[in-house]
Motif scaffolding. Structure first.
Motif, PDB file in Angstrom:
ATOM      1  N   TYR A  83       0.825  -1.200   0.000  1.00 27.61           N
ATOM      2  CA  TYR A  83       0.000   0.000   0.000  1.00 27.61           C
ATOM      3  C   TYR A  83       0.860   1.250   0.000  1.00 27.61           C
ATOM      4  N   CYS A  84       0.177   2.384  -0.182  1.00 21.57           N
ATOM      5  CA  CYS A  84       0.862   3.680  -0.260  1.00 21.57           C
ATOM      6  C   CYS A  84       1.458   4.034   1.104  1.00 21.57           C
ATOM      7  N   SER A  85       2.577   4.704   1.069  1.00 19.91           N
ATOM      8  CA  SER A  85       3.269   5.088   2.295  1.00 19.91           C
ATOM      9  C   SER A  85       2.637   6.294   2.989  1.00 19.91           C
ATOM     10  N   ASP A  86       1.584   6.854   2.426  1.00 23.26           N
ATOM     11  CA  ASP A  86       0.916   8.011   3.028  1.00 23.26           C
ATOM     12  C   ASP A  86       0.403   7.619   4.415  1.00 23.26           C
ATOM     13  N   GLY A  87       1.072   8.103   5.444  1.00 22.26           N
ATOM     14  CA  GLY A  87       0.779   7.717   6.818  1.00 22.26           C
ATOM     15  C   GLY A  87      -0.612   8.070   7.290  1.00 22.26           C
ATOM     16  N   PRO A 107       5.356   4.985  -2.012  1.00 25.41           N
ATOM     17  CA  PRO A 107       4.447   5.956  -2.615  1.00 25.41           C
ATOM     18  C   PRO A 107       3.674   5.323  -3.774  1.00 25.41           C
ATOM     19  N   GLY A 108       2.370   5.418  -3.734  1.00 24.78           N
ATOM     20  CA  GLY A 108       1.534   4.850  -4.791  1.00 24.78           C
ATOM     21  C   GLY A 108       1.170   3.392  -4.566  1.00 24.78           C
ATOM     22  N   GLY A 109       1.818   2.721  -3.653  1.00 22.66           N
ATOM     23  CA  GLY A 109       1.500   1.321  -3.335  1.00 22.66           C
ATOM     24  C   GLY A 109       1.511   0.412  -4.553  1.00 22.66           C
ATOM     25  N   THR A 141      -5.064   0.647  -2.684  1.00 27.65           N
ATOM     26  CA  THR A 141      -4.849   2.007  -3.165  1.00 27.65           C
ATOM     27  C   THR A 141      -5.827   2.904  -2.407  1.00 27.65           C
ATOM     28  N   HIS A 142      -5.672   4.196  -2.515  1.00 26.76           N
ATOM     29  CA  HIS A 142      -6.556   5.088  -1.768  1.00 26.76           C
ATOM     30  C   HIS A 142      -6.906   6.316  -2.593  1.00 26.76           C
ATOM     31  N   TYR A 143      -8.031   6.892  -2.237  1.00 29.72           N
ATOM     32  CA  TYR A 143      -8.506   8.096  -2.914  1.00 29.72           C
ATOM     33  C   TYR A 143      -7.533   9.252  -2.669  1.00 29.72           C
ATOM     34  N   GLY A 144      -7.274  10.009  -3.707  1.00 27.99           N
ATOM     35  CA  GLY A 144      -6.436  11.196  -3.564  1.00 27.99           C
ATOM     36  C   GLY A 144      -4.957  10.884  -3.431  1.00 27.99           C
ATOM     37  N   CYS A 145      -4.521   9.747  -3.953  1.00 27.81           N
ATOM     38  CA  CYS A 145      -3.109   9.371  -3.836  1.00 27.81           C
ATOM     39  C   CYS A 145      -2.235  10.378  -4.607  1.00 27.81           C
ATOM     40  N   ALA A 146      -1.294  10.968  -3.906  1.00 26.86           N
ATOM     41  CA  ALA A 146      -0.427  11.988  -4.505  1.00 26.86           C
ATOM     42  C   ALA A 146       0.439  11.409  -5.625  1.00 26.86           C
ATOM     43  N   TRP A 147       0.814  10.126  -5.505  1.00 22.51           N
ATOM     44  CA  TRP A 147       1.649   9.501  -6.539  1.00 22.51           C
ATOM     45  C   TRP A 147       0.927   9.538  -7.883  1.00 22.51           C
TER      46      TRP A 147
HETATM   47 ZN   LIG Z   1      -0.854   7.577  -1.842  1.00 20.77          ZN
END
Ligand SMILES: [Zn+2]
Length: 123
Positions: free
Chosen positions: A21-25, A50-52, A89-95
């Motif tokens: 998964y994405c590293s967005d904590g 980032p981006g998972g 994955t998640h909504y609004g992923c910056a990657w």
């Molecule tokens: Zn993300």
């Protein structure tokens, strides 16, 4: 430096599952909750980048990165006896937003897309 002793102890048995998964904590606790409560997989291996799943499901724009990813995955499947890989994955992923230069809603199709080449498997 003061020593810290975690309340949770080490568990010797492997679960045989990993979540990528994405590293967005900001999403970390939600990913844990989903895996623990919904999928019923405690103590799963974690791979946060980032981006998972973009690292294995995205377009192969950098073969060196794909090779590195493959080496790491192969190692974990063998050494950690992985039988299940959960891709989150998640909504609004910056990657995705940065790579596609699109707002969150318009990134969703790319985030849900599966790779169809290089041995990718579809259900
Ligand atoms: Zn993300």
């Amino acid at each position: 430096m003061a020593a810290y002793h975690a309340l949770e102890r080490w568990h010797p048995e492997r679960i045989g599952a990993m979540a990528l998964y994405c590293s967005d904590g900001r999403w970390g606790e939600a990913f844990d909750e989903f895996c623990h409560r919904h999928l019923q997989i405690p103590r799963y291996d974690r791979w946060a980048v980032p981006g998972g799943p973009a690292w294995i499901a995205g377009p192969p724009d950098d073969p060196a990165l794909l090779r590195t990813t493959r080496v790491q995955l192969d190692f974990l499947v063998r050494a950690h006896e992985l039988e299940r890989l959960v891709l989150l994955t998640h909504y609004g992923c910056a990657w995705y937003g940065d790579r596609l230069q699109l707002p969150p809603n318009e990134c969703l199709p790319a985030q849900a897309r599966r790779r169809s080449s290089s041995g990718g498997r579809s259900p």
